[in-house]
Scaffold this motif. Structure first.
Motif, PDB file in Angstrom:
ATOM      1  N   UNK A 261      44.293  34.237  16.911  1.00  0.00           N
ATOM      2  CA  UNK A 261      45.165  34.803  17.946  1.00  0.00           C
ATOM      3  C   UNK A 261      45.417  33.767  19.037  1.00  0.00           C
ATOM      4  N   UNK A 262      44.360  33.055  19.427  1.00  0.00           N
ATOM      5  CA  UNK A 262      44.466  32.037  20.480  1.00  0.00           C
ATOM      6  C   UNK A 262      45.255  30.834  19.982  1.00  0.00           C
ATOM      7  N   UNK A 266      49.337  34.369  19.790  1.00  0.00           N
ATOM      8  CA  UNK A 266      49.839  35.600  19.187  1.00  0.00           C
ATOM      9  C   UNK A 266      49.345  36.826  19.946  1.00  0.00           C
ATOM     10  N   UNK A 268      48.608  41.222  19.672  1.00  0.00           N
ATOM     11  CA  UNK A 268      48.449  42.455  18.913  1.00  0.00           C
ATOM     12  C   UNK A 268      48.880  43.583  19.834  1.00  0.00           C
TER      13      UNK A 268
ATOM     14  N   UNK B 244      42.845  37.109  26.062  1.00  0.00           N
ATOM     15  CA  UNK B 244      41.542  36.542  25.780  1.00  0.00           C
ATOM     16  C   UNK B 244      41.690  35.034  25.848  1.00  0.00           C
ATOM     17  N   UNK B 268      47.120  42.895  23.253  1.00  0.00           N
ATOM     18  CA  UNK B 268      46.025  41.943  23.372  1.00  0.00           C
ATOM     19  C   UNK B 268      46.600  40.588  22.956  1.00  0.00           C
ATOM     20  N   UNK B 269      46.403  39.598  23.810  1.00  0.00           N
ATOM     21  CA  UNK B 269      47.059  38.313  23.601  1.00  0.00           C
ATOM     22  C   UNK B 269      46.010  37.210  23.536  1.00  0.00           C
ATOM     23  N   UNK B 270      46.238  36.251  22.654  1.00  0.00           N
ATOM     24  CA  UNK B 270      45.346  35.104  22.563  1.00  0.00           C
ATOM     25  C   UNK B 270      45.927  33.939  23.341  1.00  0.00           C
ATOM     26  N   UNK B 271      45.166  33.465  24.333  1.00  0.00           N
ATOM     27  CA  UNK B 271      45.734  32.458  25.242  1.00  0.00           C
ATOM     28  C   UNK B 271      44.870  31.205  25.311  1.00  0.00           C
TER      29      UNK B 271
END
Lengths: 333, 333
Positions: A261-262, A266, A268, B244, B268-271
């Motif tokens: 995701x990171x 991306x 969700x 996150x 929910x996002x991946x950063x």
């Protein structure tokens, strides 16, 4: 009138166990409401979530069920302007009120009803709003799909999945449809998918990356959730989005590794049609868009898997739960 | 020159176990690069993810480390226009090349270097880019924070957390800072938080909902991840976003119930900062924004927890891993 009612929650492995057909009073339409003599109603996975107490909306027992129907208007409430007695109509899912459809007569707010499409059967007219509107908001408004985008649609063989395939194709996307085994691959291609993945037979992430030439999916429409999220989360494109709109996995929790995701920037997203159609303007936009595409021949009649009489509704839900269906399951009144 | 090097991955419970100080050659700056005599470098949680093989970027052994430094330019490569020998500079995290800072001399591409803020100590100048830029992109560009928005910042007592508090306040947000026990509550209030939550002493979701008057958080900046996500996912506002950006929990997987995400239309996002600063225009925007806010006195010097000499770097990482720090941990060269 006969109505499908349940007084207790169903079991996870036998959701329909509490369903009974019971005689209840015919409701009177209030201001802004129409009443229809129901021809047929469409089953949805959300019914099962409701019956097992896992939907995010709830009402009190005895509970009723059924999100969308076809029928003929037989009474109108005060102030109704869009419909008159005798009009053939179809209804749009609306959980905010006494609008269950699994009964001989159903109420609907007039803005949640539309004219019955010309030439569509009772079953077809009862089974298209959930699938097309559910796909409309994420694909057109929330995360707009552009020409050529790769869109993955999981559990693609049910009503929602097939509606999502049509909507994605109508927006110019390239569609990857997932199904559990190879059995339904050809069916999904026939329904418009550009590629298919049999999730129990191949690695879903590798398959998506291979089909997309390493680019990954711009959008993943997932009605499964649970541990299945981990099977595709590393196949999102840069800034890709996966939206969860169902829980076919049966799991309440979703679990997946955070690094993909990171790495992919991306997201969700939790999506439900009901949250969008609460806004009258959004509802009107969605209805107009779908209605126009149907009139233009871009969106088609829903694929009907099988129809059941009301007395056999539990068997209809058992079939939906089994996952063997191809298209929409309908109960006739 | 002396440099911090590791030839094998560290253990999860002893990340720094592989670190050694070794003599290596002083690097020569290439085109567009400057070389600085390093005064100090700042520790980051990402270092620990790298050392334990859990970061999403990786390089080959022997690996080096250190994302941000203060120092004096002592050589410039061809085509460098922004800096000259003798300039005091600070560097911005950049993983894409030989730009580790835990060494006596470090290279930096000139666009990843900025003038050393007037009056800031060696330690202070080595410890502000990661924390401010990490907060800048999500709060200003990706999910812009508006006046009065409730922003939750988890693990708020470290450098990233304190930088996020300052950035959120600079943008007009109201900040809820989380910490494990009550011990650091007053410290966090002193650092600008409007409210605090001690996550081992109270229910995080209930506390957020209570503090926000039932509205929930518009944005949650989470450096913890893992099972902790389940502690706050039901405290997002309608259309709220949790991003996150770290894995202090030590878990690779995140697990949480999906219904709150659906009910709240939340994401929910991946950063990761590194993914943003790859874009030169984005980097320039972030640097200009932070530089201006520092000049205006809106963003302040970072809070320095403690400094260590290079020979004691493993102890510095042990302290960061313990979670007892208040602010940034710095190693001096």
């Amino acid at each position: 009138m006969r109505a499908l009612v349940y007084d207790r929650l169903g079991e996870e492995d036998d959701a329909a166990t509490g369903l009974v057909v019971r005689d209840i009073d015919i409701p009177e339409p209030g201001p802004g409401e129409i009443r229809l003599l129901v021809s047929a109603y469409g089953l949805n996975q959300a019914d099962i979530l409701l019956m097992t107490g896992r939907h995010y909306t709830r009402s009190d027992f005895p509970m009723r069920i059924g999100y969308e129907a076809s029928g003929v208007v037989d009474a109108v409430g005060a102030g109704v302007t869009r419909f008159a007695i005798g009009d053939r109509v179809t209804t749009i899912p609306n959980t905010e009120g006494p609008y269950s459809c699994a009964n001989e007569y159903a109420l609907a707010r007039e803005e949640f009803a539309t004219p019955w499409p010309e030439g569509w059967s009772q079953a077809e007219a009862a089974g298209y709003w959930m699938q097309y509107l559910t796909a409309y908001f994420p694909m057109k408004e929330l995360f707009p799909v552009a020409e050529g985008d790769w869109v993955v649609i999981t559990a693609a063989s049910g009503g929602s999945g097939l509606g999502a395939i049509q909507m994605a194709k109508a927006l110019g996307a390239r569609v990857i449809a997932t199904t559990r085994t190879s059995e339904k691959r050809q069916f999904l291609i026939d329904q418009g998918a550009d590629a298919t993945i049999a999730t129990t037979e191949e690695d879903t992430t590798k398959a998506i990356m291979s089909i997309t030439g390493g680019e990954g999916a711009r959008l993943i429409a997932d009605g499964i959730g649970g541990a299945f999220v981990a099977d595709y989360i590393d196949a999102l494109a840069d800034k890709g989005i996966a939206y969860i709109y169902g829980a076919l996995s049966g799991a309440n929790d979703i679990t997946f590794p955070v690094l993909p995701l990171v790495r992919r920037r991306a997201a969700l997203y939790g999506y439900s049609l009901i949250n969008e159609t609460r806004d009258p303007a959004a509802l009107a936009r969605g209805v107009a868009f779908v209605t126009d595409l149907i009139a233009d021949g871009v969106l088609h009649k829903p694929v009907i898997d099988r129809t059941y009489p009301l007395s056999e509704a539990p068997a209809a839900y058992d079939r939906m739960k089994s996952g063997v269906q191809r298209g929409k399951i309908i109960v006739t009144l």
